[in-house]
Design an enzyme around this catalytic site. Structure first.
Site, PDB file in Angstrom:
ATOM      1  N   ALA A 234       0.821  -1.206   0.000  1.00  0.00           N
ATOM      2  CA  ALA A 234       0.000   0.000   0.000  1.00  0.00           C
ATOM      3  C   ALA A 234       0.860   1.263   0.000  1.00  0.00           C
ATOM      4  CB  ALA A 234      -0.941  -0.018   1.198  1.00  0.00           C
ATOM      5  N   HIS A 235       0.171   2.387  -0.070  1.00  0.00           N
ATOM      6  CA  HIS A 235       0.854   3.678  -0.224  1.00  0.00           C
ATOM      7  C   HIS A 235       1.753   3.999   0.967  1.00  0.00           C
ATOM      8  CE1 HIS A 235      -2.810   5.911   1.739  1.00  0.00           C
ATOM      9  NE2 HIS A 235      -2.576   4.751   2.293  1.00  0.00           N
TER      10      HIS A 235
END
Length: 339
Positions: A234-235
């Site tokens: 994820a980011h």
């Protein structure tokens, strides 16, 4: 290839007839005549009995074999060298396929191979010996180093940075928007994802894995890391050098992994936590807090592996223990309501 020549290549010592011709490689579970296989763990020595191969790679202090052998410090690594000798990597021929779309402002390094229906956007820069297979899309501003390989239908979004000798297997998506939203009156507000992704040298990413761009700053995959199929990063994650993440692992936003972290399949990290260098986590574990460097963990939530194993052993006896407690309660006159 003569067995003696293979021994010279892997730095081993021949035991038996070094003139035996080896025609290929096979596994010890499915041996083939004339091939070479390996045995790394002496506890599987029984498999050597009646082994129908031309030769076998063995540990220096390993068991005797009924066929010619090469004694070497690391049989498994030596076997990898032998596989590469018999099956060298084949790269596609240089050139741009007639159906590919390459922006005029893109710069392709020497010997680039651009496959059917690939799209290379404005300002893309590729190093030497890059190969884009069918349907690969590189958005504007992507930069990739020498020896970059992207298999069919890989998508790399705008301004992502990729190092040398990186391999992205079929269906990988790098740099898509992270899962960033804020509940707001009347709906859910999207947070602009204006960061990027940096993939360092010698990284390999398995089929259909995804690596999201950071909301701000960088999502980073460290040098030499290997990511299996269907992994989600994820980011804003920071994955250290030489990590290995097995299939279906998921890293929540802002997760930081130290150098050499090993995750089994389907490990989940809640996000905004730190996993120290050298940590090992058992498959299907859930990480909800920071994990100290060098430890081995398992379970949901992930705890020290010995503690988790003891808990799982006790869980199997839970029914028996409850029955014993109830018998004791009846003996001392304790009722179900505790009185």
């Amino acid at each position: 290839m003569r067995l003696a020549d293979i021994a010279a290549r892997v730095g081993g010592t021949v035991e038996g007839d070094g003139s035996v011709e080896i025609t290929g490689v096979s596994s010890i579970e499915a041996p083939q005549p004339g091939t070479i296989t390996f045995l790394a763990d002496p506890k599987h020595a029984a498999r050597l009995a009646g082994l129908a191969v031309g030769a076998v790679l063995l540990p220096i202090d390993g068991p005797a074999a009924p066929v010619p052998a090469i004694r070497v410090a690391h049989p498994h690594l030596a076997f990898v060298d032998v596989i590469e000798q018999f099956h060298p990597a084949v790269r596609p021929l240089p050139g741009v396929h007639a159906t590919a779309v390459v922006a005029p402002t893109a710069r392709l390094g020497a010997r680039a191979s651009i496959g059917p229906h690939a799209v290379v956007g404005d300002g893309v820069v590729l190093g030497d010996d890059c190969a884009l297979h069918a349907g690969v899309v590189l958005y504007p501003g992507v930069r990739a180093g020498n020896g970059f390989t992207a298999y069919a239908r890989v998508v790399v979004r705008e301004d992502v940075r990729i190092g040398d000798r990186v391999t992205l297997h079929a269906g990988v998506v790098v740099g898509s928007d992270g899962f960033g939203y804020v509940p707001a009156p009347g709906g859910i507000r999207k947070i602009p994802q204006i960061g990027t992704v940096v993939i360092e040298d010698d990284v390999e990413v398995g089929a259909n894995a995804t690596i999201d761009r950071a909301a701000l700053g960088i999502t980073r995959i460290g040098r030499g890391t290997k990511i299996d199929n269907l992994v989600t990063v994820a980011h804003g994650c920071e994955v250290g050098a030489y990590c290995m993440l097995a299939a279906q692992t998921g890293l929540g936003g802002g997760t930081t992994l130290g150098t050499g972290v090993l995750f089994g399949g389907q490990v989940g990290a809640a996000g905004h936590l730190t996993v120290g260098a050298g940590v090992k986590v058992a498959a299907k574990s859930g990480i909800s807090n920071d994990l100290d460097a060098g430890g081995t963990y398992g379970g949901i939530p992930a705890i020290e592996i010995g503690q988790w194993r003891r808990g799982m052993t006790a869980l199997k006896r839970l029914g028996e223990l409850l029955r014993r407690v109830r018998r004791l309660e009846r003996k001392v006159g304790v009722t179900e309501d505790g009185e």
